[in-house]
Design a protein around this motif. Structure first.
Motif, PDB file in Angstrom:
ATOM      1  N   ARG A 268      17.426  17.286  16.730  1.00 44.64           N
ATOM      2  CA  ARG A 268      16.557  16.759  15.383  1.00 44.64           C
ATOM      3  C   ARG A 268      15.243  16.529  15.975  1.00 44.64           C
ATOM      4  NH1 ARG A 268      21.497  13.660  14.571  1.00 44.64           N
ATOM      5  NH2 ARG A 268      22.877  14.821  12.871  1.00 44.64           N
ATOM      6  N   ALA A 271      13.258  19.659  16.377  1.00 40.92           N
ATOM      7  CA  ALA A 271      12.845  20.149  14.921  1.00 40.92           C
ATOM      8  C   ALA A 271      11.867  19.357  14.245  1.00 40.92           C
ATOM      9  CB  ALA A 271      14.278  20.230  14.012  1.00 40.92           C
ATOM     10  N   ALA A 272      11.973  18.043  14.287  1.00 38.02           N
ATOM     11  CA  ALA A 272      11.168  17.246  13.508  1.00 38.02           C
ATOM     12  C   ALA A 272       9.619  17.499  14.226  1.00 38.02           C
ATOM     13  CB  ALA A 272      11.287  15.765  13.729  1.00 38.02           C
ATOM     14  N   LEU A 275       8.348  20.824  13.073  1.00 38.37           N
ATOM     15  CA  LEU A 275       7.803  20.813  11.673  1.00 38.37           C
ATOM     16  C   LEU A 275       6.437  19.839  11.643  1.00 38.37           C
ATOM     17  CD1 LEU A 275      11.096  20.420   9.839  1.00 38.37           C
ATOM     18  CD2 LEU A 275       9.864  22.505   9.797  1.00 38.37           C
ATOM     19  N   ARG A 278       3.810  22.347  12.560  1.00 32.58           N
ATOM     20  CA  ARG A 278       3.624  23.249  11.532  1.00 32.58           C
ATOM     21  C   ARG A 278       2.630  22.607  10.510  1.00 32.58           C
ATOM     22  NH1 ARG A 278       9.111  26.842  10.709  1.00 32.58           N
ATOM     23  NH2 ARG A 278       9.181  27.296  12.864  1.00 32.58           N
ATOM     24  N   ALA A 279       3.170  21.221  10.036  1.00 28.88           N
ATOM     25  CA  ALA A 279       2.386  20.629   8.938  1.00 28.88           C
ATOM     26  C   ALA A 279       0.859  20.458   9.326  1.00 28.88           C
ATOM     27  CB  ALA A 279       2.918  19.256   8.652  1.00 28.88           C
ATOM     28  N   LEU A 310       3.124  25.203   1.582  1.00 28.48           N
ATOM     29  CA  LEU A 310       4.234  25.532   2.359  1.00 28.48           C
ATOM     30  C   LEU A 310       5.155  26.620   2.397  1.00 28.48           C
ATOM     31  CD1 LEU A 310       5.793  21.995   2.300  1.00 28.48           C
ATOM     32  CD2 LEU A 310       4.501  22.727   4.052  1.00 28.48           C
TER      33      LEU A 310
ATOM     34  N   ARG B 274       7.607  16.557   2.287  1.00 25.25           N
ATOM     35  CA  ARG B 274       8.328  17.609   2.054  1.00 25.25           C
ATOM     36  C   ARG B 274       9.040  18.397   3.277  1.00 25.25           C
ATOM     37  NH1 ARG B 274       7.681  21.186  -2.478  1.00 25.25           N
ATOM     38  NH2 ARG B 274       6.212  19.649  -3.460  1.00 25.25           N
ATOM     39  N   LEU B 275       8.293  18.228   4.309  1.00 27.48           N
ATOM     40  CA  LEU B 275       8.759  19.002   5.622  1.00 27.48           C
ATOM     41  C   LEU B 275       9.908  17.861   6.155  1.00 27.48           C
ATOM     42  CD1 LEU B 275       5.725  20.671   7.378  1.00 27.48           C
ATOM     43  CD2 LEU B 275       7.646  21.634   6.497  1.00 27.48           C
ATOM     44  N   ARG B 278      13.136  18.704   4.353  1.00 23.86           N
ATOM     45  CA  ARG B 278      13.786  19.822   5.002  1.00 23.86           C
ATOM     46  C   ARG B 278      14.345  19.486   6.359  1.00 23.86           C
ATOM     47  NH1 ARG B 278       9.349  24.707   3.405  1.00 23.86           N
ATOM     48  NH2 ARG B 278       9.231  24.014   1.259  1.00 23.86           N
ATOM     49  N   ALA B 279      13.609  18.933   7.096  1.00 21.01           N
ATOM     50  CA  ALA B 279      14.090  18.597   8.681  1.00 21.01           C
ATOM     51  C   ALA B 279      15.632  17.822   8.440  1.00 21.01           C
ATOM     52  CB  ALA B 279      13.227  17.970   9.440  1.00 21.01           C
ATOM     53  N   THR B 283      19.221  19.460   9.672  1.00 27.07           N
ATOM     54  CA  THR B 283      19.845  18.773  10.933  1.00 27.07           C
ATOM     55  C   THR B 283      21.108  17.850  10.468  1.00 27.07           C
ATOM     56  OG1 THR B 283      18.293  16.863  10.625  1.00 27.07           O
ATOM     57  CG2 THR B 283      17.755  18.665  12.347  1.00 27.07           C
ATOM     58  N   CYS B 284      21.937  18.543   9.673  1.00 27.27           N
ATOM     59  CA  CYS B 284      23.247  17.990   9.555  1.00 27.27           C
ATOM     60  C   CYS B 284      23.950  19.165   8.900  1.00 27.27           C
ATOM     61  CB  CYS B 284      23.367  16.788   8.330  1.00 27.27           C
ATOM     62  SG  CYS B 284      22.688  17.434   6.940  1.00 27.27           S
ATOM     63  N   LEU B 310      15.208  26.474  12.586  1.00 27.58           N
ATOM     64  CA  LEU B 310      13.994  26.317  11.411  1.00 27.58           C
ATOM     65  C   LEU B 310      13.633  27.669  11.060  1.00 27.58           C
ATOM     66  CD1 LEU B 310      11.872  23.975  13.455  1.00 27.58           C
ATOM     67  CD2 LEU B 310      13.065  23.385  11.705  1.00 27.58           C
TER      68      LEU B 310
END
Lengths: 314, 314
Positions: A268, A271-272, A275, A278-279, A310, B274-275, B278-279, B283-284, B310
């Motif tokens: 997690r 991934a965060a 992202l 990317r943002a 996005l 928004r991201l 999505r995360a 992530t579940c 991702l």
């Protein structure tokens, strides 16, 4: 290239300490080289047991770590030590002041000591520490001790990622309560009342026992140990308690659930962080400015512009 | 449906207050309905001027807002007031205690008063407030006053989004320094020393002037006004100062740069929220659990698993 990850890993596996140090620097710095190292090392990991040691500054964590490493070395176990300091900008080769106390082991080839500090990359030390543990695991360390400097949020998070988490408090009125407030009751597998030769040790043990009672029935009831790290008193009992916790997890298959949960939490976080990167990349530059202009000129609404940003044109 | 956004907007534009209140509830709650409302309303916005009013609790912001609204109403201007409280869970119809002081205007059809509080959706009040400003702008308010309860990070961020930001302090030793510490020097277009009939007002003005000197040459030098909001003293001068700031921005074209910067910051916040959504969704669930299992079993490394998560299969 002498410093490419594959060559470094080969040299580290052959026992070259400088190669291990360089691998730790790479994973600490983050980015593509870190990911490359982790991708190559991950399959070599899984045999080490990690011990997190956390507690307020001054509680004697470093001395305790030093003595605990002594117990491990007495059994000829290979040991890695990560001293993690989220408050310091210094890292790597620089030996922290506290680490001077570890000099007993500094020349022991069976002990690898490393300080880690904040480098400011996304995810920070909370993401970098598990990678450093992987490096030490992969190069053959049997036990990895992760010592954090304090009890801030990042430190609690890092210490909680260990297989066995040791929480150190001192005999002082309120120390047990502070531990509870800092979220340490949730992560502790073993409690240590260090400096137990000082007044109030019995009361602090009783406070901790009381709070553990309140937590109700649990599969593992964290033992409360007493130590005097400076003299070594109680440290071998602590080492035994850590061993019992390991045996408990391994025999009950709880270790699998625990590692799954820890891995989920790391995934997690990765991934965060990805992202967020990317943002950051999306929200600058000409394309972004043009979208902002569109919103200001009312050619697009802000949510519509975010979707274009996005996901491309709708 | 009486409550669908298109019908609500039509009724709000026709002057129906309940429809405006409902639109504000929708944008405050976030999600798809909020985005729909904003998408429809955005093209109708752009004629209102927003004034942010911030300062420590007890500095007299509400009374000042009340009196400032009186100045606006004396010129027959249509006014919207948003009282933003990031610390309160209560919102919407509930009138905050402070708002009782605004009861002078509560029955005035030319004034629309609304309390906003934290609803816990991503981005929170910092994202919801600009949408509420859009609603009031679109339904024809000439001036929109955004009053925040304190000087926390969110409040400073919200107040700083206004066209003109008014920072309120009191005559007390150190108040000016506190304002600087809280980041208020950066966002202030107009300073107000309220309760200026109390001892120390002149010193506080001098402190603020001194700090503004230190900031060096600026295109707009924030004036430092003195008011006694309870009696109304100095409020019409404050209203004039706000008008001068508006004229300055409009004549210098700085308003365009300012709105561009503000829009860029909002678009970044929307993209980040928004991201994050999505995360959270990624992530579940079974797919995530399977990837975690892969990492635990060393079939994938954590960074590789994050890429699959991702971006799909590599």
């Amino acid at each position: 290239m002498a410093d490419d990850p594959a060559a470094l890993i080969e040299r580290a596996l052959a026992g070259e300490r400088r190669a291990t140090a360089k691998l730790l620097s790479l994973v600490e710095q983050g980015g593509a080289p870190a990911r490359d190292v982790v991708a190559r090392l991950h399959r070599l990991t899984g045999s080490a047991w990690s011990v997190g040691i956390t507690g307020a500054p001054g509680s004697g964590k470093s001395t305790l770590t030093d003595k605990l490493v002594g117990c491990m070395r007495a059994e000829s176990l290979d040991v890695g030590v990560l001293a993690v300091d989220p408050t310091s900008p210094f890292s790597g080769g620089a030996i922290l002041g506290d680490r001077v106390r570890m000099q007993e082991h500094a020349t022991d080839p069976g002990v690898f000591i490393r300080s880690m500090a904040t480098r400011g990359h996304l995810g920070g030390l909370a993401l970098a520490t598990p990678q450093a543990v992987r490096v030490l695991d992969a190069v053959g360390k049997d036990w990895i001790v992760v010592e954090t400097v304090g009890v801030g949020q990042v430190e609690v998070e890092i210490a909680g990622q260990a297989d066995t988490t040791v929480v150190v408090v001192n005999p002082r009125w309120g120390d047990a309560v502070q531990a509870a407030k800092a979220g340490l009751m949730e992560i502790a597998d073993v409690f240590v009342v260090n400096k137990a030769d000082r007044p109030g040790a019995a009361e602090t043990v009783a406070d901790l026992d009381g709070m553990l009672e309140l937590a109700g029935e649990q599969q593992w009831r964290p033992p409360v140990m007493c130590t005097v790290a400076t003299t070594g008193e109680g440290v071998s009992d602590l080492w035994d308690a850590i061993g019992r916790h390991r045996s408990f997890l391994e025999s009950s298959e709880l270790v699998t659930a625990r590692r799954h949960a820890r891995q989920a939490s790391e995934l997690r976080a990765i991934a965060a962080a990805r992202l967020q990167e990317r943002a950051a990349a999306l929200t600058c530059g000409d394309r972004f400015d043009a979208l902002v202009d569109d919103v200001v000129a009312r050619r697009r609404d802000p949510y519509g512009a975010a979707s274009v940003l996005l996901d491309g044109e709708p």
